[in-house]
Design a protein around this motif. Structure first.
Motif, PDB file in Angstrom:
ATOM      1  N   MET A   1      72.715  13.989  -4.970  1.00  0.00           N
ATOM      2  CA  MET A   1      71.711  14.575  -5.844  1.00  0.00           C
ATOM      3  C   MET A   1      70.162  14.284  -5.674  1.00  0.00           C
ATOM      4  SD  MET A   1      72.964  16.777  -8.214  1.00  0.00           S
ATOM      5  CE  MET A   1      71.970  16.639  -9.638  1.00  0.00           C
ATOM      6  N   ASN A   2      69.394  15.214  -5.407  1.00  0.00           N
ATOM      7  CA  ASN A   2      67.991  15.003  -4.973  1.00  0.00           C
ATOM      8  C   ASN A   2      67.039  15.232  -6.357  1.00  0.00           C
ATOM      9  OD1 ASN A   2      68.151  14.062  -2.650  1.00  0.00           O
ATOM     10  ND2 ASN A   2      68.180  16.273  -1.771  1.00  0.00           N
ATOM     11  N   ASN A   3      67.639  15.608  -7.642  1.00  0.00           N
ATOM     12  CA  ASN A   3      67.032  15.914  -8.684  1.00  0.00           C
ATOM     13  C   ASN A   3      67.455  14.728  -9.804  1.00  0.00           C
ATOM     14  OD1 ASN A   3      65.998  18.336  -7.858  1.00  0.00           O
ATOM     15  ND2 ASN A   3      67.832  19.229  -8.176  1.00  0.00           N
ATOM     16  N   HIS A   4      66.416  14.316 -10.253  1.00  0.00           N
ATOM     17  CA  HIS A   4      66.524  13.034 -11.307  1.00  0.00           C
ATOM     18  C   HIS A   4      65.534  13.208 -12.410  1.00  0.00           C
ATOM     19  CE1 HIS A   4      68.863  10.689  -8.152  1.00  0.00           C
ATOM     20  NE2 HIS A   4      67.917  11.229  -7.178  1.00  0.00           N
ATOM     21  N   ASP A   5      65.877  12.390 -13.623  1.00  0.00           N
ATOM     22  CA  ASP A   5      65.129  12.436 -14.610  1.00  0.00           C
ATOM     23  C   ASP A   5      63.712  11.498 -14.303  1.00  0.00           C
ATOM     24  OD1 ASP A   5      66.820  13.703 -16.087  1.00  0.00           O
ATOM     25  OD2 ASP A   5      67.765  11.855 -17.111  1.00  0.00           O
ATOM     26  N   LEU A   6      64.100  10.481 -13.473  1.00  0.00           N
ATOM     27  CA  LEU A   6      62.976   9.520 -13.673  1.00  0.00           C
ATOM     28  C   LEU A   6      62.938   8.801 -12.046  1.00  0.00           C
ATOM     29  CD1 LEU A   6      60.402   7.886 -14.862  1.00  0.00           C
ATOM     30  CD2 LEU A   6      62.394   6.017 -15.594  1.00  0.00           C
ATOM     31  N   VAL A   7      61.911   8.779 -11.326  1.00  0.00           N
ATOM     32  CA  VAL A   7      61.605   8.201 -10.143  1.00  0.00           C
ATOM     33  C   VAL A   7      60.795   6.867 -10.329  1.00  0.00           C
ATOM     34  CG1 VAL A   7      60.447   8.100  -7.675  1.00  0.00           C
ATOM     35  CG2 VAL A   7      62.239   9.860  -8.613  1.00  0.00           C
ATOM     36  N   VAL A   8      61.079   5.771  -9.968  1.00  0.00           N
ATOM     37  CA  VAL A   8      60.547   4.551  -9.988  1.00  0.00           C
ATOM     38  C   VAL A   8      59.879   4.008  -8.526  1.00  0.00           C
ATOM     39  CG1 VAL A   8      60.161   2.091 -10.848  1.00  0.00           C
ATOM     40  CG2 VAL A   8      61.287   3.817 -12.064  1.00  0.00           C
ATOM     41  N   ILE A   9      58.467   4.009  -8.180  1.00  0.00           N
ATOM     42  CA  ILE A   9      58.410   3.488  -6.894  1.00  0.00           C
ATOM     43  C   ILE A   9      58.045   1.983  -6.901  1.00  0.00           C
ATOM     44  CG2 ILE A   9      56.791   3.685  -4.968  1.00  0.00           C
ATOM     45  CD1 ILE A   9      56.076   6.854  -6.083  1.00  0.00           C
ATOM     46  N   GLY A  10      58.749   1.482  -6.241  1.00  0.00           N
ATOM     47  CA  GLY A  10      58.526  -0.062  -6.433  1.00  0.00           C
ATOM     48  C   GLY A  10      59.698  -0.881  -7.095  1.00  0.00           C
ATOM     49  N   ALA A  11      60.180  -1.986  -6.508  1.00  0.00           N
ATOM     50  CA  ALA A  11      61.348  -2.850  -7.044  1.00  0.00           C
ATOM     51  C   ALA A  11      61.008  -4.292  -7.372  1.00  0.00           C
ATOM     52  CB  ALA A  11      62.625  -2.562  -6.382  1.00  0.00           C
ATOM     53  N   GLY A  12      59.775  -4.495  -7.781  1.00  0.00           N
ATOM     54  CA  GLY A  12      59.517  -5.690  -8.184  1.00  0.00           C
ATOM     55  C   GLY A  12      59.600  -5.977  -9.666  1.00  0.00           C
ATOM     56  N   PHE A  13      58.800  -6.857 -10.259  1.00  0.00           N
ATOM     57  CA  PHE A  13      58.959  -7.115 -11.738  1.00  0.00           C
ATOM     58  C   PHE A  13      58.916  -6.187 -12.780  1.00  0.00           C
ATOM     59  CE2 PHE A  13      58.600 -11.947 -11.477  1.00  0.00           C
ATOM     60  CZ  PHE A  13      59.793 -12.156 -12.390  1.00  0.00           C
ATOM     61  N   SER A  14      57.936  -5.237 -12.204  1.00  0.00           N
ATOM     62  CA  SER A  14      57.712  -3.894 -13.099  1.00  0.00           C
ATOM     63  C   SER A  14      58.641  -2.902 -12.856  1.00  0.00           C
ATOM     64  CB  SER A  14      56.463  -3.483 -12.813  1.00  0.00           C
ATOM     65  OG  SER A  14      55.442  -4.237 -13.169  1.00  0.00           O
ATOM     66  N   GLY A  15      58.926  -2.422 -11.866  1.00  0.00           N
ATOM     67  CA  GLY A  15      59.754  -1.419 -11.510  1.00  0.00           C
ATOM     68  C   GLY A  15      61.279  -1.766 -11.906  1.00  0.00           C
ATOM     69  N   ILE A  16      61.604  -3.277 -11.965  1.00  0.00           N
ATOM     70  CA  ILE A  16      63.092  -3.678 -12.337  1.00  0.00           C
ATOM     71  C   ILE A  16      63.110  -3.415 -13.985  1.00  0.00           C
ATOM     72  CG2 ILE A  16      64.709  -5.296 -12.796  1.00  0.00           C
ATOM     73  CD1 ILE A  16      63.749  -6.467  -9.847  1.00  0.00           C
ATOM     74  N   ALA A  17      62.001  -3.860 -14.641  1.00  0.00           N
ATOM     75  CA  ALA A  17      62.042  -3.942 -15.966  1.00  0.00           C
ATOM     76  C   ALA A  17      61.991  -2.256 -16.306  1.00  0.00           C
ATOM     77  CB  ALA A  17      60.608  -4.266 -16.574  1.00  0.00           C
ATOM     78  N   MET A  18      61.232  -1.408 -15.871  1.00  0.00           N
ATOM     79  CA  MET A  18      61.256  -0.040 -16.160  1.00  0.00           C
ATOM     80  C   MET A  18      62.537   0.729 -15.800  1.00  0.00           C
ATOM     81  SD  MET A  18      59.189   2.494 -17.342  1.00  0.00           S
ATOM     82  CE  MET A  18      60.409   3.170 -18.403  1.00  0.00           C
ATOM     83  N   THR A  19      63.294   0.148 -14.923  1.00  0.00           N
ATOM     84  CA  THR A  19      64.686   0.570 -14.697  1.00  0.00           C
ATOM     85  C   THR A  19      65.735   0.343 -15.624  1.00  0.00           C
ATOM     86  OG1 THR A  19      64.186   0.863 -12.136  1.00  0.00           O
ATOM     87  CG2 THR A  19      66.386   1.051 -12.884  1.00  0.00           C
ATOM     88  N   ILE A  20      65.447  -0.899 -16.103  1.00  0.00           N
ATOM     89  CA  ILE A  20      66.476  -1.307 -17.276  1.00  0.00           C
ATOM     90  C   ILE A  20      66.190  -0.606 -18.290  1.00  0.00           C
ATOM     91  CG2 ILE A  20      66.937  -3.338 -18.612  1.00  0.00           C
ATOM     92  CD1 ILE A  20      66.423  -5.073 -16.033  1.00  0.00           C
ATOM     93  N   ALA A  21      64.846  -0.460 -18.671  1.00  0.00           N
ATOM     94  CA  ALA A  21      64.742   0.442 -19.878  1.00  0.00           C
ATOM     95  C   ALA A  21      65.062   1.956 -19.960  1.00  0.00           C
ATOM     96  CB  ALA A  21      62.995   0.432 -20.214  1.00  0.00           C
ATOM     97  N   ALA A  22      64.881   2.498 -18.579  1.00  0.00           N
ATOM     98  CA  ALA A  22      65.226   4.163 -18.657  1.00  0.00           C
ATOM     99  C   ALA A  22      66.674   4.043 -18.500  1.00  0.00           C
ATOM    100  CB  ALA A  22      64.736   4.429 -16.830  1.00  0.00           C
ATOM    101  N   LYS A  23      67.536   3.016 -18.028  1.00  0.00           N
ATOM    102  CA  LYS A  23      69.098   3.104 -18.137  1.00  0.00           C
ATOM    103  C   LYS A  23      69.370   2.867 -19.502  1.00  0.00           C
ATOM    104  CE  LYS A  23      71.147   0.178 -15.451  1.00  0.00           C
ATOM    105  NZ  LYS A  23      72.322   0.821 -15.158  1.00  0.00           N
ATOM    106  N   ALA A  24      68.703   2.153 -20.483  1.00  0.00           N
ATOM    107  CA  ALA A  24      69.096   1.913 -21.849  1.00  0.00           C
ATOM    108  C   ALA A  24      68.882   3.223 -22.529  1.00  0.00           C
ATOM    109  CB  ALA A  24      68.414   0.605 -22.655  1.00  0.00           C
ATOM    110  N   ALA A  25      67.900   4.027 -22.061  1.00  0.00           N
ATOM    111  CA  ALA A  25      67.726   5.178 -23.012  1.00  0.00           C
ATOM    112  C   ALA A  25      68.508   6.270 -22.290  1.00  0.00           C
ATOM    113  CB  ALA A  25      66.083   5.538 -22.610  1.00  0.00           C
ATOM    114  N   GLY A  26      69.324   6.142 -21.558  1.00  0.00           N
ATOM    115  CA  GLY A  26      70.096   7.078 -20.965  1.00  0.00           C
ATOM    116  C   GLY A  26      69.591   8.063 -19.962  1.00  0.00           C
ATOM    117  N   ARG A  27      68.632   7.749 -19.053  1.00  0.00           N
ATOM    118  CA  ARG A  27      67.988   8.493 -18.250  1.00  0.00           C
ATOM    119  C   ARG A  27      68.360   8.167 -16.595  1.00  0.00           C
ATOM    120  NH1 ARG A  27      64.066  10.931 -20.775  1.00  0.00           N
ATOM    121  NH2 ARG A  27      63.123  10.208 -22.846  1.00  0.00           N
ATOM    122  N   ASP A  28      68.639   9.276 -16.287  1.00  0.00           N
ATOM    123  CA  ASP A  28      69.103   9.108 -14.623  1.00  0.00           C
ATOM    124  C   ASP A  28      67.704   8.748 -13.834  1.00  0.00           C
ATOM    125  OD1 ASP A  28      69.958   9.433 -12.020  1.00  0.00           O
ATOM    126  OD2 ASP A  28      69.355  11.683 -12.187  1.00  0.00           O
TER     127      ASP A  28
END
Length: 488
Positions: A1-28
């Protein structure tokens, strides 16, 4: 799938935190990381002596405290191990595309979606579409390289602290270190014992405060694991202590002169030679630049194999660097401890918003953002630790977590209203930036008699938040919805 709710650029402290929050909110959510592993700053900076200058128990996510830090100030590899643990604990890795080097992102006004183009590990260009875009690229990722004529001809080992080659050793070598900032203060004591000779090329002396680092007993870690409330109390104590520094940094720079008495005493007790002490004594006010912490940096200059060179570097050739007095300094290993360009990482993403507005051009003009998160003309796009969201006195992870919460709330409110887009109202940003400028005028960063990476080319503070963490949290965690546009 090339369509997503949210794209995060970067997997440092900030990107990881945003990804965890997005997952908790049920976002792809999908994370685009150009490297082959997570970690950002702590993945890349592997030079000897690398460590955090914020106490370990405060330098972690509030939702995943770590009782097992080995020292009061964690070494870099330990912080990277912590991030690897968090990624597995919260099932983040399966959301990350490694080797994805983002080339461009643009907002499609017909679909109200972001298109993100990146090259994969094989160099093939791919494009994905998303509703929301989060830039978690950080400001400490593009090294600053000094303009030394002939540097490219140097035939010895040449590296920046951020590109340290694993396995590199100073043993028996003539080593040169350019710079005396935070990275140099950590590196120099670590390589000096092994080097045949070490020359430190200093442009500006730096105030160094004692670190007070120490090992954390295993029994203490076990106690924190059994009783997390004790660890939370320690974290709160460290935070409160650090917050108390904000008054001197932001409102009463004269107080820093009193604080500098401790730094002067540290210098006197560490360096034997009074002439050398004079050369190591800054003329600017403590806090004007980032304050390195070290218990052994200054003492290193007492070593017979260590030399301080204050002449300007004017050239380099295959075997040496040359100072302004014409002296050739033969070297086997030359390390550039010269910091980072805080704007370069953001500009490199090459983001275009409404009506082809360029984020890179905004940075060149002196970017105006709202709490370092949103920028006019860039709907459904958010930054983490953007302009004026860094700190000089406390942990930036506190700021980042508050910003992640703001992004999460903005997306939830947009969805609740059935809107397609959310963006900051252009008319509220000038007043916000005027407040930043006004409050910055009285800070030690502008009044301390130095130029630092905190300031842009025009001398404006576009890096640090001129206030306390608590104030920032109160503002962004209770957003005024009228400051934002929710549109179809």
């Amino acid at each position: 799938m090339n369509n997503h709710d949210l794209v995060v650029i970067g997997a440092g402290f900030s990107g990881i935190a945003m990804t965890i929050a997005a997952k908790a909110a049920g976002r792809d959510v999908i994370v685009l990381e150009r490297a082959d592993e997570i970690g950002g700053t702590w993945r890349d900076n592997r030079y000897p002596g690398v460590a955090c200058d914020i106490q370990s128990h405060l330098y972690s996510y509030s939702f995943e405290l770590n009782p097992d830090w080995s020292r009061a100030y964690a070494p870099g590899d330990e912080i990277q191990d912590y991030l690897l643990y968090v990624v597995e604990q919260y099932d983040v890795r399966r959301h990350v595309r490694f080797g994805a080097d983002v080339q461009q992102a643009w907002f499609d006004e017909e679909t109200s979606r972001w298109e993100v183009a990146f090259t994969g590990p094989e160099g093939r260009l791919e494009t994905i579409s998303c509703r929301d875009l989060v830039l978690a690229v950080g400001s400490l990722q593009v090294p600053t390289v000094p303009d030394i004529p002939g540097l490219e001809t140097f035939a010895g080992e040449l590296m920046h602290t951020a590109t340290w080659v694993p396995g590199t050793t100073a043993h028996g070598k003539r080593v040169g270190v350019v710079g005396t900032g935070a990275s140099a203060v950590q590196l120099i004591p670590a390589v000096a014992p092994d080097a045949a000779a070490l020359t430190v090329f200093q442009r500006t002396p730096t105030w160094v405060m004692p670190k007070g680092d120490h090992e954390i007993a295993e029994s203490t870690s076990e106690r924190y694991e059994r009783r997390p409330a004790l660890m939370k109390a320690l974290r709160a104590k460290i935070r409160t202590s650090n917050e108390s520094r904000a008054l001197a940094f932001v409102k009463q720079p004269a107080l820093m002169k009193a604080v500098s008495l401790r730094a002067r005493a540290h210098l006197r007790s560490s360096v034997d030679d009074p002439q050398l002490r004079a050369r190591l004594t800054p003329s600017h006010t403590l806090g004007c630049k980032r304050i390195p912490l070290s218990d052994d940096y200054l003492e290193t200059f007492n070593r017979r194999n260590v030399k301080l060179e204050t002449g300007e570097l004017i050239a380099a050739d295959a075997t040496a660097v040359v100072t302004a007095d014409g002296t050739h300094h033969p070297l086997d290993l030359l390390v550039l401890a010269t910091g980072f360009d805080p704007a370069a990482g953001w500009k490199a993403v090459n983001v275009f918003g409404r009506k082809h507005a360029s984020l890179s051009a905004r940075w060149d003009e002196g970017i105006d953002s709202y709490y370092g998160v949103t920028v006019p003309d860039f709907p459904n796009m958010f930054m983490l630790l953007g302009p004026n969201a860094e700190l000089g006195h406390n942990s930036v992870l506190l700021m980042m977590e508050a910003q992640v919460e703001l992004v999460t709330k903005l997306l939830a409110e947009r969805d609740r209203r059935g809107a397609a887009m959310v963006s900051v109202r252009p008319e509220v940003v000038p007043a916000h930036m005027a407040e930043i400028d006004e409050r910055s005028q009285g800070t030690v960063w502008l009044q301390g008699g130095c130029r630092s990476w905190y300031l842009d080319e025009s001398g404006r503070n576009r890096t640090l938040w001129p206030g306390t963490v608590g104030e920032f949290e109160r503002r962004v965690r209770n957003p005024e919805w009228v400051d934002y546009e929710f549109t179809s």
